[in-house]
Design an enzyme around this catalytic site. Sequence first.
Site, PDB file in Angstrom:
ATOM      1  N   LYS A 206     -82.794  50.024  38.160  1.00 17.89           N
ATOM      2  CA  LYS A 206     -83.636  50.944  39.055  1.00 17.89           C
ATOM      3  C   LYS A 206     -83.698  52.271  38.243  1.00 17.89           C
ATOM      4  O   LYS A 206     -85.066  52.702  38.304  1.00 17.89           O
ATOM      5  CB  LYS A 206     -82.948  51.056  40.345  1.00 17.89           C
ATOM      6  CG  LYS A 206     -84.073  51.618  41.275  1.00 17.89           C
ATOM      7  CD  LYS A 206     -83.309  51.750  42.716  1.00 17.89           C
ATOM      8  CE  LYS A 206     -84.181  52.591  43.628  1.00 17.89           C
ATOM      9  NZ  LYS A 206     -83.710  52.810  45.200  1.00 17.89           N
ATOM     10  N   GLU A 212     -73.635  52.983  32.044  1.00 17.18           N
ATOM     11  CA  GLU A 212     -73.122  51.562  31.408  1.00 17.18           C
ATOM     12  C   GLU A 212     -74.311  50.621  31.012  1.00 17.18           C
ATOM     13  O   GLU A 212     -74.356  50.266  29.718  1.00 17.18           O
ATOM     14  CB  GLU A 212     -72.508  50.863  32.593  1.00 17.18           C
ATOM     15  CG  GLU A 212     -71.157  51.401  33.208  1.00 17.18           C
ATOM     16  CD  GLU A 212     -71.314  52.392  34.408  1.00 17.18           C
ATOM     17  OE1 GLU A 212     -72.336  52.922  34.387  1.00 17.18           O
ATOM     18  OE2 GLU A 212     -70.367  52.377  35.048  1.00 17.18           O
ATOM     19  N   GLY A 268     -80.771  49.335  45.474  1.00 18.52           N
ATOM     20  CA  GLY A 268     -80.126  48.543  44.573  1.00 18.52           C
ATOM     21  C   GLY A 268     -79.359  47.503  44.962  1.00 18.52           C
ATOM     22  O   GLY A 268     -79.556  46.042  44.599  1.00 18.52           O
ATOM     23  N   ARG A 269     -78.403  47.377  45.923  1.00 19.86           N
ATOM     24  CA  ARG A 269     -77.909  46.249  46.472  1.00 19.86           C
ATOM     25  C   ARG A 269     -78.806  45.378  47.371  1.00 19.86           C
ATOM     26  O   ARG A 269     -78.355  44.416  47.893  1.00 19.86           O
ATOM     27  CB  ARG A 269     -76.694  46.546  47.446  1.00 19.86           C
ATOM     28  CG  ARG A 269     -76.816  47.688  48.326  1.00 19.86           C
ATOM     29  CD  ARG A 269     -75.631  48.299  48.725  1.00 19.86           C
ATOM     30  NE  ARG A 269     -75.652  49.272  49.799  1.00 19.86           N
ATOM     31  CZ  ARG A 269     -76.098  50.637  49.487  1.00 19.86           C
ATOM     32  NH1 ARG A 269     -76.054  50.802  48.210  1.00 19.86           N
ATOM     33  NH2 ARG A 269     -76.209  51.424  50.475  1.00 19.86           N
ATOM     34  N   GLU A 354     -70.744  48.981  49.792  1.00 15.40           N
ATOM     35  CA  GLU A 354     -71.596  50.232  49.559  1.00 15.40           C
ATOM     36  C   GLU A 354     -72.389  50.555  50.505  1.00 15.40           C
ATOM     37  O   GLU A 354     -72.610  51.729  50.625  1.00 15.40           O
ATOM     38  CB  GLU A 354     -72.292  49.767  48.191  1.00 15.40           C
ATOM     39  CG  GLU A 354     -72.570  50.921  47.435  1.00 15.40           C
ATOM     40  CD  GLU A 354     -73.213  50.724  46.064  1.00 15.40           C
ATOM     41  OE1 GLU A 354     -74.503  50.158  46.002  1.00 15.40           O
ATOM     42  OE2 GLU A 354     -72.718  51.125  45.017  1.00 15.40           O
ATOM     43  N   HIS A 385     -54.667  27.320  47.904  1.00 14.90           N
ATOM     44  CA  HIS A 385     -53.451  27.389  47.120  1.00 14.90           C
ATOM     45  C   HIS A 385     -52.961  28.561  46.622  1.00 14.90           C
ATOM     46  O   HIS A 385     -52.388  28.762  45.847  1.00 14.90           O
ATOM     47  CB  HIS A 385     -53.439  26.288  46.161  1.00 14.90           C
ATOM     48  CG  HIS A 385     -54.005  24.872  46.521  1.00 14.90           C
ATOM     49  ND1 HIS A 385     -53.040  24.031  46.937  1.00 14.90           N
ATOM     50  CD2 HIS A 385     -55.146  24.335  46.994  1.00 14.90           C
ATOM     51  CE1 HIS A 385     -53.539  22.842  47.466  1.00 14.90           C
ATOM     52  NE2 HIS A 385     -54.908  23.017  47.572  1.00 14.90           N
ATOM     53  N   LYS A 505     -68.783  59.278  38.592  1.00 17.32           N
ATOM     54  CA  LYS A 505     -69.689  59.353  37.484  1.00 17.32           C
ATOM     55  C   LYS A 505     -69.597  60.760  36.791  1.00 17.32           C
ATOM     56  O   LYS A 505     -69.736  60.683  35.575  1.00 17.32           O
ATOM     57  CB  LYS A 505     -71.055  59.033  38.131  1.00 17.32           C
ATOM     58  CG  LYS A 505     -71.477  57.512  38.473  1.00 17.32           C
ATOM     59  CD  LYS A 505     -72.832  57.276  38.983  1.00 17.32           C
ATOM     60  CE  LYS A 505     -73.139  56.145  39.482  1.00 17.32           C
ATOM     61  NZ  LYS A 505     -74.579  56.040  40.045  1.00 17.32           N
TER      62      LYS A 505
HETATM   63  O1  F6P Z   1     -73.315  53.288  41.160  1.00 15.31           O
HETATM   64  C1  F6P Z   1     -73.999  52.562  42.177  1.00 15.31           C
HETATM   65  C2  F6P Z   1     -75.200  52.255  42.126  1.00 15.31           C
HETATM   66  O2  F6P Z   1     -76.347  53.267  41.914  1.00 15.31           O
HETATM   67  C3  F6P Z   1     -75.658  50.940  42.663  1.00 15.31           C
HETATM   68  O3  F6P Z   1     -76.100  51.477  44.072  1.00 15.31           O
HETATM   69  C4  F6P Z   1     -76.745  50.434  41.713  1.00 15.31           C
HETATM   70  O4  F6P Z   1     -77.151  48.983  42.367  1.00 15.31           O
HETATM   71  C5  F6P Z   1     -76.091  50.442  40.466  1.00 15.31           C
HETATM   72  O5  F6P Z   1     -75.521  51.613  40.670  1.00 15.31           O
HETATM   73  C6  F6P Z   1     -76.822  50.359  39.412  1.00 15.31           C
HETATM   74  O6  F6P Z   1     -78.139  51.406  39.405  1.00 15.31           O
HETATM   75  P1  F6P Z   1     -79.213  51.193  38.297  1.00 15.31           P
HETATM   76  O7  F6P Z   1     -80.058  49.670  38.941  1.00 15.31           O
HETATM   77  O8  F6P Z   1     -79.980  52.362  38.790  1.00 15.31           O
HETATM   78  O9  F6P Z   1     -78.908  50.869  37.148  1.00 15.31           O
END
Ligand code: F6P
Length: 541
Positions: A206, A212, A268-269, A354, A385, A505
Amino acid sequence: MSSLREKKAWKALTEHHPSIASKHLRDLFAADPDRAERYTLEAVGLRLDYSKHRIDDDSLNHLFALARESDLEAKRDALLSGAKVNVTEHRAALHTALRAPADAHIEVDGKNVVPEVQATLRQMETFAEAIRSQQWKGFSGKPIRHIVNIGIGGSDLGPVMVCQALRHYSDQRLQLRFVSNVDDTDFAEAVRDLDPAETLFVVASKTFTTQETMTNAHTARDWLLQAAGGKIEAVARHFVALSTNADAVTGFGISTDQMFGFWDWVGGRYSVDSAIGLSIMLAIGPARFREFLAGFHAMDEHFRHAPLERNLPVIMGLLNVWYTNFFGTQTVAVLPYEQYLSRFPAYLQQLTMESNGKRVTAEGVTVDYDTGPIFWGEPGTNGQHSFYQLIHQGTRLIPCDFIAFAESLNPLGKHHDLLIANVIAQAEALAFGKTADEVKAEGTPAELVPHKVFEGNRPSSLLLAEKLTPALLGSLIALYEHSVFTQATIWGIDPFDQWGVELGKQLARTVAAEFDGDEAELKHDSSTNAAIRWYRQHRRP
Ligand code: F6P
């Protein structure tokens, strides 16, 4: 005292709770022959049996009163109409517009957003058709056979879960892989056996700034360019971006023609049915993706129109409030008896935790009650199990959501009958248990009796549906989304922000910069400083 505790219905629930806490589900069922019928609801292809919960009519009436006293109906309407319900970020949370019919009219800041949503869907469809029909060729002229989605959190968990859940409906010629972790192993293993000439990277972010994802995307570009003899034009044949940040996308080297956009009002979620779902559309095709969206929409309409007393997500949300705040439970186990839903609990962890992992209200006041429970789970029968021992005989009360389907998508002999027998039996065993007298009557030696007693009175929901389809999956996800909203509304928190992810972060950026710095720069506590020094000494030069 918080305003929640001062609510009339909250006080009524507090007073009512001991009378229910002291009753056993055995007695509640014995006293009420119609209990299962009265506490089962069907909507949008989902049948929710909530009769095995520690409730009676009074509990439910007080919970519905609490929802009304918390303005749930007005707040739901505000959510669905595009009001800025994400108060700390001054944004709407309009994921429901992503699956609204093409002729719907939903405004954000005075502008109907539906035409843009539909335009993006058409852009995704054109692209998906080009890849699926093999008209789209890589740098060497070969068609694309491997799709690697690079993203994390909401830009990963939804596509991963849904691609897995709908594998039965997928084009098996396309191989889907997902890279999320900044751990180099994740990328290395994902591409180890792939031919770069046949690989498409879908960079899903987003913000297009997530550390990452951007680290993995740059590594992917290097990997591709190495195979393409450094020809920069190859990037255009092998990379697309899913983002709201056009500047960062072009800065990375992906033209906006190959960017599929969305908007700041998609969290995002809550983004699996936005452009973030492109990998899903590539896998299952545009028509089935539309069915998936229609399933969400059907549940949105149920949430909007059904009276609270017959509203599935409202009931599920209120039950979570009941256990969290009145029984003091800490967790909810989500137990799908459907192998295709094996990543559903992991997906729900972000959606629920979240969203509702907050300790202040939307107004910034510290709460004096518990909020979002911990969600966890594994598919049945595997969990039986492993951790079910604790659910059956441990000291903690863990409400369970069982999910199962009448039809298997891969019927083999008696497998499905056994699977469904197990889920039904587990719910029965948890609720009714086995008394000491029953254990003794089986001829159990006296010393073993206490070990073999099942106390029972352990609550669960049983969610059943005919068959796992794209539409049903959409409805199931929307069910949990609106349940999360219901809970947040009672607790008075903002379920659409996530400030709690920021500190880690920020510190990670500082620490990463210090690996190559001077000793004098280390200004953390002694433990953090020592860990940084240790890594400096041990890392590969
Ligand atoms: O670190 C949490 C977060 O902001 C989530 O809410 C989001 O889904 C994820 O990181 C990834 O963010 P992006 O889509 O901006 O890379």
